[in-house]
Structures are given as C-alpha cells and as structure tokens.
Design a protein around this motif. Structure first.
Motif: not given
Length: 73
Positions: A25-44
């Motif tokens: 949030h330093a300098g009113k930054n509006t860009v974030g570092q994201w991680e998206v993955d399955h909630e549970m391990p599944v074949p995908c």
C-alpha cells in the motif's frame, strides 16, 4: 481471498479456486501480487498452468485469467 464475489471456478474441471492477493500500500499502489489455484487437489487439464500467479489490479486482469477462470466451456 476474493470476497463479495461469486466463487471462482476452474474452466478445466469446474472445481473451486482460491485467490489470494498481497498488496504493497505504499504510494497508494492498486496493483497486487496474486495467486490462484484449486482449493483442493483435483485432476484437472489446466494443472500445468496453475497456480496462476502475477501482478494485476484484479484477479480477472491476470495474464491467463480468461483461460482459467469461469465455468468449463
């Protein structure tokens, strides 16, 4: 975690996904570092590109998000 939104679904397997964002949030930054993955391990079929990570203002703005997020097509 993304709140106030419909659950994130994987286009590859229709499994639930989690999304975590950390922001500097330093300098009113509006860009974030994201991680998206399955909630549970599944074949995908998308397991080769998950977890999806990167910087963006929104989880839907991540490079590759349109390939991963949403119901199977």
């Amino acid at each position: 975690m993304v709140t106030g939104h419909r659950p994130l679904l994987c286009r590859g397997c229709a499994g639930n996904l989690y999304a975590v964002c950390t922001m500097d949030h330093a300098g009113k930054n509006t860009v974030g570092q994201w991680e998206v993955d399955h909630e549970m391990p599944v074949p995908c079929p998308l397991s080769g590109i998950l977890p999806l990570t990167g910087t963006a203002a929104s989880v839907h703005d991540l490079p590759g998000a349109e390939e991963v997020l949403g119901p199977p097509v």
